[in-house]
Design an enzyme around this catalytic site. Structure first.
Site, PDB file in Angstrom:
ATOM      1  N   LYS A  18      -9.521 -62.627  21.617  1.00  0.00           N
ATOM      2  CA  LYS A  18     -10.832 -62.526  20.971  1.00  0.00           C
ATOM      3  C   LYS A  18     -11.216 -61.065  20.735  1.00  0.00           C
ATOM      4  O   LYS A  18     -11.864 -60.742  19.740  1.00  0.00           O
ATOM      5  CB  LYS A  18     -11.891 -63.194  21.858  1.00  0.00           C
ATOM      6  CG  LYS A  18     -13.305 -62.751  21.581  1.00  0.00           C
ATOM      7  CD  LYS A  18     -14.253 -63.162  22.684  1.00  0.00           C
ATOM      8  CE  LYS A  18     -15.540 -62.365  22.643  1.00  0.00           C
ATOM      9  NZ  LYS A  18     -15.483 -61.057  23.296  1.00  0.00           N
ATOM     10  N   ASN A  19     -10.811 -60.186  21.645  1.00  0.00           N
ATOM     11  CA  ASN A  19     -11.226 -58.790  21.499  1.00  0.00           C
ATOM     12  C   ASN A  19     -10.266 -57.951  20.656  1.00  0.00           C
ATOM     13  O   ASN A  19     -10.427 -56.737  20.563  1.00  0.00           O
ATOM     14  CB  ASN A  19     -11.472 -58.164  22.881  1.00  0.00           C
ATOM     15  CG  ASN A  19     -12.724 -58.763  23.523  1.00  0.00           C
ATOM     16  OD1 ASN A  19     -13.474 -59.483  22.857  1.00  0.00           O
ATOM     17  ND2 ASN A  19     -12.954 -58.494  24.799  1.00  0.00           N
TER      18      ASN A  19
ATOM     19  N   ARG B 214     -21.039 -58.665  17.750  1.00  0.00           N
ATOM     20  CA  ARG B 214     -21.139 -57.204  17.774  1.00  0.00           C
ATOM     21  C   ARG B 214     -20.128 -56.559  16.816  1.00  0.00           C
ATOM     22  O   ARG B 214     -20.101 -55.342  16.651  1.00  0.00           O
ATOM     23  CB  ARG B 214     -20.876 -56.677  19.195  1.00  0.00           C
ATOM     24  CG  ARG B 214     -21.895 -57.166  20.207  1.00  0.00           C
ATOM     25  CD  ARG B 214     -21.740 -56.478  21.517  1.00  0.00           C
ATOM     26  NE  ARG B 214     -21.970 -55.055  21.458  1.00  0.00           N
ATOM     27  CZ  ARG B 214     -23.151 -54.497  21.297  1.00  0.00           C
ATOM     28  NH1 ARG B 214     -24.224 -55.236  21.182  1.00  0.00           N
ATOM     29  NH2 ARG B 214     -23.274 -53.185  21.245  1.00  0.00           N
TER      30      ARG B 214
ATOM     31  N   CYS C 240     -23.172 -60.695  23.828  1.00  0.00           N
ATOM     32  CA  CYS C 240     -23.657 -61.203  25.109  1.00  0.00           C
ATOM     33  C   CYS C 240     -24.643 -60.236  25.764  1.00  0.00           C
ATOM     34  O   CYS C 240     -24.423 -59.030  25.768  1.00  0.00           O
ATOM     35  CB  CYS C 240     -22.473 -61.442  26.042  1.00  0.00           C
ATOM     36  SG  CYS C 240     -21.495 -62.861  25.547  1.00  0.00           S
TER      37      CYS C 240
ATOM     38  N   ARG D 115     -26.268 -52.554  26.045  1.00  0.00           N
ATOM     39  CA  ARG D 115     -25.276 -52.467  24.975  1.00  0.00           C
ATOM     40  C   ARG D 115     -25.758 -51.645  23.772  1.00  0.00           C
ATOM     41  O   ARG D 115     -25.805 -52.132  22.639  1.00  0.00           O
ATOM     42  CB  ARG D 115     -24.812 -53.858  24.562  1.00  0.00           C
ATOM     43  CG  ARG D 115     -24.346 -54.679  25.746  1.00  0.00           C
ATOM     44  CD  ARG D 115     -23.630 -55.923  25.368  1.00  0.00           C
ATOM     45  NE  ARG D 115     -22.268 -55.681  24.950  1.00  0.00           N
ATOM     46  CZ  ARG D 115     -21.431 -56.642  24.565  1.00  0.00           C
ATOM     47  NH1 ARG D 115     -21.820 -57.886  24.552  1.00  0.00           N
ATOM     48  NH2 ARG D 115     -20.208 -56.353  24.192  1.00  0.00           N
TER      49      ARG D 115
ATOM     50  N   ASP E 286     -14.428 -58.394  32.172  1.00  0.00           N
ATOM     51  CA  ASP E 286     -14.476 -59.791  31.701  1.00  0.00           C
ATOM     52  C   ASP E 286     -13.739 -60.753  32.639  1.00  0.00           C
ATOM     53  O   ASP E 286     -13.877 -61.959  32.522  1.00  0.00           O
ATOM     54  CB  ASP E 286     -13.872 -59.880  30.297  1.00  0.00           C
ATOM     55  CG  ASP E 286     -14.444 -58.820  29.396  1.00  0.00           C
ATOM     56  OD1 ASP E 286     -15.569 -58.993  28.920  1.00  0.00           O
ATOM     57  OD2 ASP E 286     -13.786 -57.779  29.213  1.00  0.00           O
TER      58      ASP E 286
ATOM     59  N   VAL F  87     -18.930 -51.500  34.619  1.00  0.00           N
ATOM     60  CA  VAL F  87     -18.903 -51.385  33.155  1.00  0.00           C
ATOM     61  C   VAL F  87     -20.219 -51.852  32.526  1.00  0.00           C
ATOM     62  O   VAL F  87     -20.760 -51.205  31.631  1.00  0.00           O
ATOM     63  CB  VAL F  87     -17.699 -52.157  32.561  1.00  0.00           C
ATOM     64  CG1 VAL F  87     -17.701 -52.086  31.037  1.00  0.00           C
ATOM     65  CG2 VAL F  87     -16.398 -51.603  33.124  1.00  0.00           C
TER      66      VAL F  87
ATOM     67  N   ARG G  87     -17.752 -68.885  21.476  1.00  0.00           N
ATOM     68  CA  ARG G  87     -17.532 -67.532  20.926  1.00  0.00           C
ATOM     69  C   ARG G  87     -16.155 -66.995  21.311  1.00  0.00           C
ATOM     70  O   ARG G  87     -15.602 -66.139  20.601  1.00  0.00           O
ATOM     71  CB  ARG G  87     -18.600 -66.558  21.437  1.00  0.00           C
ATOM     72  CG  ARG G  87     -19.954 -66.774  20.807  1.00  0.00           C
ATOM     73  CD  ARG G  87     -20.866 -65.581  21.024  1.00  0.00           C
ATOM     74  NE  ARG G  87     -20.157 -64.346  20.752  1.00  0.00           N
ATOM     75  CZ  ARG G  87     -20.208 -63.261  21.512  1.00  0.00           C
ATOM     76  NH1 ARG G  87     -20.953 -63.250  22.587  1.00  0.00           N
ATOM     77  NH2 ARG G  87     -19.532 -62.190  21.205  1.00  0.00           N
TER      78      ARG G  87
HETATM   79  N1  EPU Z   1     -21.852 -48.154  25.584  1.00  0.00           N
HETATM   80  C1  EPU Z   1     -22.871 -47.264  25.340  1.00  0.00           C
HETATM   81  N2  EPU Z   1     -23.033 -46.840  24.047  1.00  0.00           N
HETATM   82  C2  EPU Z   1     -22.237 -47.261  23.009  1.00  0.00           C
HETATM   83  C3  EPU Z   1     -21.195 -48.161  23.298  1.00  0.00           C
HETATM   84  C4  EPU Z   1     -21.022 -48.603  24.599  1.00  0.00           C
HETATM   85  O1  EPU Z   1     -23.601 -46.865  26.240  1.00  0.00           O
HETATM   86  O2  EPU Z   1     -22.460 -46.836  21.866  1.00  0.00           O
HETATM   87  C5  EPU Z   1     -21.671 -48.663  26.972  1.00  0.00           C
HETATM   88  C6  EPU Z   1     -21.971 -50.160  27.073  1.00  0.00           C
HETATM   89  O3  EPU Z   1     -23.362 -50.398  27.193  1.00  0.00           O
HETATM   90  C7  EPU Z   1     -21.181 -50.565  28.281  1.00  0.00           C
HETATM   91  C8  EPU Z   1     -19.959 -49.646  28.204  1.00  0.00           C
HETATM   92  O4  EPU Z   1     -20.311 -48.561  27.347  1.00  0.00           O
HETATM   93  O5  EPU Z   1     -21.907 -50.283  29.448  1.00  0.00           O
HETATM   94  C9  EPU Z   1     -18.713 -50.304  27.705  1.00  0.00           C
HETATM   95  O6  EPU Z   1     -18.954 -50.902  26.445  1.00  0.00           O
HETATM   96  P1  EPU Z   1     -17.806 -51.055  25.361  1.00  0.00           P
HETATM   97  O7  EPU Z   1     -18.198 -50.307  24.132  1.00  0.00           O
HETATM   98  O8  EPU Z   1     -16.502 -50.750  25.986  1.00  0.00           O
HETATM   99  O9  EPU Z   1     -17.883 -52.602  25.064  1.00  0.00           O
HETATM  100  P2  EPU Z   1     -17.831 -53.358  23.663  1.00  0.00           P
HETATM  101  O10 EPU Z   1     -16.872 -52.706  22.738  1.00  0.00           O
HETATM  102  O11 EPU Z   1     -19.219 -53.619  23.182  1.00  0.00           O
HETATM  103  C10 EPU Z   1     -15.833 -54.922  24.268  1.00  0.00           C
HETATM  104  C11 EPU Z   1     -15.638 -56.388  24.383  1.00  0.00           C
HETATM  105  C12 EPU Z   1     -16.325 -56.904  25.625  1.00  0.00           C
HETATM  106  C13 EPU Z   1     -15.732 -56.185  26.830  1.00  0.00           C
HETATM  107  C14 EPU Z   1     -15.887 -54.673  26.671  1.00  0.00           C
HETATM  108  C15 EPU Z   1     -15.242 -53.890  27.796  1.00  0.00           C
HETATM  109  C16 EPU Z   1     -15.479 -57.069  22.102  1.00  0.00           C
HETATM  110  C17 EPU Z   1     -16.072 -57.795  20.951  1.00  0.00           C
HETATM  111  N3  EPU Z   1     -16.188 -57.030  23.212  1.00  0.00           N
HETATM  112  O12 EPU Z   1     -17.241 -54.731  24.147  1.00  0.00           O
HETATM  113  O13 EPU Z   1     -16.012 -58.279  25.706  1.00  0.00           O
HETATM  114  O14 EPU Z   1     -16.421 -56.592  27.986  1.00  0.00           O
HETATM  115  O15 EPU Z   1     -15.296 -54.258  25.424  1.00  0.00           O
HETATM  116  O16 EPU Z   1     -13.876 -54.130  27.837  1.00  0.00           O
HETATM  117  O17 EPU Z   1     -14.370 -56.554  22.017  1.00  0.00           O
HETATM  118  C18 EPU Z   1     -16.248 -60.451  26.485  1.00  0.00           C
HETATM  119  O18 EPU Z   1     -15.138 -60.652  25.994  1.00  0.00           O
HETATM  120  O19 EPU Z   1     -16.862 -61.295  27.195  1.00  0.00           O
HETATM  121  C19 EPU Z   1     -16.908 -59.171  26.225  1.00  0.00           C
HETATM  122  C20 EPU Z   1     -18.172 -58.918  26.505  1.00  0.00           C
END
Ligand code: EPU
Length: 447
Positions: A24-25, A98, A122, A127, A312, A334, A420
């Site tokens: 999914k990611n 997202r 989520c 975020r 996750d 995280v 999702r």
């Molecule tokens: N963060 C910031 N500012 C930003 C971006 C991120 O402060 O501009 C913070 C976030 O708030 C969080 C941390 O950085 O505390 C990590 O966020 P990250 O950007 O790595 O997460 P993401 O890209 O939004 C993806 C996955 C998530 C997974 C995370 C961490 C997707 C669509 N989502 O999210 O997946 O938990 O990376 O590996 O790829 C899930 O699969 O259940 C899920 C939530």
């Protein structure tokens, strides 16, 4: 909504085989990457989940012809007629994901501008998207915030740059990759995320003609090229779904063969699974996970970016830890609010206490900030059924695991959130012998 309620009859082990498809990611991001090519792309091993449907809709709105290929799970995307989409249509399509933020780089390269609506995803923390916006500005993008979303333009094109992320964010790293591959000049990204899904996205981009190198110190260097072609790629398997099934096997005293699961992407999980007392065997086409009998062991665990223990994986594992003997400690580093789901487990008979202190040595952004991001789990607990309302994707699957491990029938609402990220989860559960039913079917069988 009637079909949004699942009845879960607990108390029997899950046994049998499930298959995981593409991650999914990774899959939705590889779909976005197809926009960068000047020729059609073919993505294989695509699961039918709502994030894929959302990105498919967004691509189509932007003029990409998307159709299914001959083999199941194959998507063909033709981006040769990319066009500007209507803002209201984008907003209507993007609601619960997202991924739209990742359209910025490709749309700026193809059309010179992009509109990004308010993001879903989520609710496991605030975020924010500050890292994304800051790196886009570094590339030369001009961002205007309006109530309906962000309008982004690149009047002089995107130019390679040198950036360092405050935290190795998965999304921000992908943002840089998707913007840099066709930017003018070279880009150097420090403190990048290096999750397997990111490496797979880099493989996709390399197939398209990009020049990207990853060093062991979290630095990614990208040499921009003026043209990219299409790709043909089989998505890496979903290691997060695979671990969810592993935890389901452990918590229900079951035995599940996860076809498609891959050892290399799951090594950290496998180590922890073994420490807790779970058994597994690595086979050519998947991994078998089972509860070997006897008590499970309490452990101390901290989530972290890859190659650490993935956040996750945390929620399903916490359910299994309610069955371990003694005190387990979990420090979530995280997301600041990814332990809130445990209050429902306590209603089911678990004993989980949350703390705002960091219960572990991994550097963490949430200590001293009143976020309850550490947990102490006292087990083993005898779980009993209850009404469960799903707050987010992984918590949702974790609630199913808890309900299956519990005595009695739980009533679970909000199951659309699980869709999702878990393809066909009800059919998979039934194939493993789980007794789950939608109330409609119950009513029919009574009639
Ligand atoms: N963060 C910031 N500012 C930003 C971006 C991120 O402060 O501009 C913070 C976030 O708030 C969080 C941390 O950085 O505390 C990590 O966020 P990250 O950007 O790595 O997460 P993401 O890209 O939004 C993806 C996955 C998530 C997974 C995370 C961490 C997707 C669509 N989502 O999210 O997946 O938990 O990376 O590996 O790829 C899930 O699969 O259940 C899920 C939530």
């Amino acid at each position: 909504m009637q079909d949004d309620v699942l009845l879960v009859h607990g108390g029997s082990p899950l046994e049998g085989e499930v298959r995981v498809k593409g991650a999914k990611n990774l899959v939705p991001k590889a779909m976005v990457a197809a926009l960068l090519g000047e020729a059609p792309s073919r993505l294989r091993n695509v699961p039918e989940i709502s994030d894929v449907r959302i990105v498919k809709g967004l691509l189509q709105l932007h003029g990409v012809a998307v159709r299914e290929g001959e083999e199941p799970g194959e998507l063909l995307m033709d981006p040769t007629q990319v066009e500007q989409a209507n803002v209201a249509d984008i907003d209507a399509h993007a609601g619960s994901s997202r991924i739209p933020i990742l359209f910025c780089g490709p749309l700026l390269h193809r059309l010179g501008r992009a509109f990004i609506p308010d993001l879903g995803g989520c609710m496991i923390g605030d975020r924010p998207i500050d890292f994304h916006l800051s790196v886009l500005r570094e590339f030369g993008a001009v961002i205007t915030k309006r109530p309906e979303g962000l309008y982004i333009e690149a009047p002089n094109g995107l130019k390679g740059t040198k950036v360092s992320l405050p935290f190795p964010s998965v999304g921000a790293t992908e943002q840089v990759l998707l913007a840099a591959v066709r930017a003018e000049g070279t880009t150097e990204l420090s403190n990048a995320a290096v999750e397997p899904e990111i490496i797979d996205l880099i493989c996709v981009l390399q197939k398209m003609g990009a020049i990207i190198s990853v060093t062991t110190d979290r630095v990614i260097r990208i040499t921009g090229v003026s043209k990219l072609v299409g790709y043909d790629h089989r998505a890496l398997p979903d290691r997060l779904e695979a671990a969810s099934w592993a935890c389901a096997a452990l918590a229900t005293h079951g035995d599940i063969y996860v076809r498609g699961a891959r050892q290399l992407d799951m090594m950290t999980f496998l180590n922890v699974f073994r420490q807790v007392g779970g058994a597994f065997s690595i086979e050519d086409e998947g991994i078998r996970f089972w509860h070997p009998g006897g008590p499970l062991n309490a452990i101390a665990l901290e989530t972290d970016v890859h190659p650490g223990f993935q956040t996750d994986w945390q929620q399903p594992l916490v359910v299994a830890l309610t069955q371990a003997t003694g005190l387990s400690i979990v420090h979530e580093t995280v997301y600041e609010r990814r332990l809130g789901f445990t209050s429902a487990l306590n209603q089911m008979g678990a004993t989980i206490q949350l703390y705002s202190e960091c219960l572990g040595g991994t550097p963490c952004r949430f200590g001293q900030r009143n976020f309850q991001h550490s947990a102490v789990i006292s087990g083993p607990a005898k779980l009993h059924a209850t009404d469960l309302d799903i707050p987010d994707l992984r918590a949702g699957f974790s609630y199913l695991i808890a309900a299956l491990a519990a005595e009695g029938t739980s009533r679970v609402t909000g199951i659309d959130l699980i869709e999702r990220g878990y393809e066909d989860f009800q059919a998979k559960l039934e194939a493993l012998g789980a007794r789950v039913e939608l109330p409609m079917r119950v009513a029919e069988s009574v009639a």
